[in-house]
Scaffold this active site. Structure first.
Site, PDB file in Angstrom:
ATOM      1  CG  HIS A 116      38.867  33.446  44.861  1.00  0.00           C
ATOM      2  ND1 HIS A 116      38.058  34.346  45.508  1.00  0.00           N
ATOM      3  CD2 HIS A 116      38.226  32.266  44.889  1.00  0.00           C
ATOM      4  CE1 HIS A 116      36.965  33.723  45.921  1.00  0.00           C
ATOM      5  NE2 HIS A 116      37.044  32.458  45.555  1.00  0.00           N
TER       6      HIS A 116
ATOM      7  CE1 TYR B 286      42.730  40.371  46.674  1.00  0.00           C
ATOM      8  CE2 TYR B 286      43.120  42.338  48.004  1.00  0.00           C
ATOM      9  CZ  TYR B 286      42.677  41.035  47.896  1.00  0.00           C
ATOM     10  OH  TYR B 286      42.177  40.377  48.989  1.00  0.00           O
TER      11      TYR B 286
HETATM   12  O1  CA2 Z   1      41.625  37.020  45.725  1.00  0.00           O
HETATM   13  C1  CA2 Z   1      40.462  37.369  45.549  1.00  0.00           C
HETATM   14  O2  CA2 Z   1      40.006  37.674  44.454  1.00  0.00           O
HETATM   15  C2  CA2 Z   1      39.522  37.513  46.765  1.00  0.00           C
HETATM   16  O3  CA2 Z   1      38.230  37.059  46.369  1.00  0.00           O
HETATM   17  C3  CA2 Z   1      39.484  38.981  47.114  1.00  0.00           C
HETATM   18  C4  CA2 Z   1      38.686  39.272  48.375  1.00  0.00           C
HETATM   19  C5  CA2 Z   1      39.159  38.394  49.529  1.00  0.00           C
HETATM   20  O4  CA2 Z   1      38.316  38.599  50.660  1.00  0.00           O
HETATM   21  C6  CA2 Z   1      39.124  36.926  49.160  1.00  0.00           C
HETATM   22  O5  CA2 Z   1      39.611  36.178  50.245  1.00  0.00           O
HETATM   23  C7  CA2 Z   1      39.989  36.675  47.935  1.00  0.00           C
HETATM   24  C8  CA2 Z   1      38.856  40.727  48.786  1.00  0.00           C
HETATM   25  C9  CA2 Z   1      38.301  41.682  47.781  1.00  0.00           C
HETATM   26  C10 CA2 Z   1      38.718  43.058  48.173  1.00  0.00           C
HETATM   27  O6  CA2 Z   1      39.453  43.593  47.110  1.00  0.00           O
HETATM   28  C11 CA2 Z   1      40.294  44.639  47.367  1.00  0.00           C
HETATM   29  C12 CA2 Z   1      40.952  45.129  46.276  1.00  0.00           C
HETATM   30  C13 CA2 Z   1      41.842  46.151  46.459  1.00  0.00           C
HETATM   31  C14 CA2 Z   1      42.053  46.692  47.720  1.00  0.00           C
HETATM   32  C15 CA2 Z   1      41.371  46.193  48.804  1.00  0.00           C
HETATM   33  C16 CA2 Z   1      40.474  45.165  48.632  1.00  0.00           C
END
Ligand code: CA2
Length: 152
Positions: free
Chosen positions: A103, A26
């Site tokens: 996303h 991310y």
């Molecule tokens: O890629 C994306 O933006 C997602 O929406 C992020 C979600 C994931 O479940 C989708 O499949 C794709 C996860 C959000 C959690 O974000 C975090 C950020 C940093 C550390 C852990 C989780």
């Protein structure tokens, strides 16, 4: 009634961890960076932004319902709710505002369960796998949709 020059930015569960955990997936930017980026991109087109992030689905639904009369469109990264939530989809479809789904990661290159989005067909704009810069591109595309609807 005139269309409000305001967008709702919604970030779903766990996105408060941006820049703190899992930078390989991310990136290093934080949620505050995302909110600043979106605010600046919207301001460049004469729009203000109300931002919400929550780990509680009901809080997100309430913010979406409030946007029905207060906002012209919604930029949303639903996080994991993308792949699970009929109620989030119903809220977005219920307020009948143009929606941009964002996303950060390329969900199509990740696990199979991330390939399906309940939000996909209620969104007019999709920006996937462009990192946090994708939010700014989504703002521009969403405002183009809003401007098109205002004309039509
Ligand atoms: O890629 C994306 O933006 C997602 O929406 C992020 C979600 C994931 O479940 C989708 O499949 C794709 C996860 C959000 C959690 O974000 C975090 C950020 C940093 C550390 C852990 C989780």
């Amino acid at each position: 009634m005139t269309t409000p020059r305001r967008l709702l930015l919604v970030n779903g569960p766990n996105l408060n961890l941006l820049g703190i955990r899992e930078p390989a997936t991310y990136g290093h930017d934080t949620l505050a960076d995302v909110e600043r980026l979106v605010t600046d991109a919207a301001a460049a087109r004469g729009f203000e932004v109300t931002a919400v992030q929550s780990n509680h689905e009901g809080v997100l639904l309430d913010a979406i319902h409030a946007a029905r009369t207060a906002c012209a469109g919604i930029v949303i990264n639903p996080g994991g709710l993308t792949h699970t939530s009929v109620v989030l989809r119903d809220a977005l479809s219920g307020v009948a505002l143009p929606v941009a789904e964002v996303h950060i990661s390329n969900v199509y290159e990740r696990e199979e369960f991330r390939h399906h989005s309940y939000v996909h067909d209620v969104a007019a704009v999709h920006v996937i796998g462009e990192g946090i810069a994708g939010y700014a591109r989504a703002v521009g595309l969403l405002i183009d949709v809003i401007a098109g609807r205002a004309e039509g």
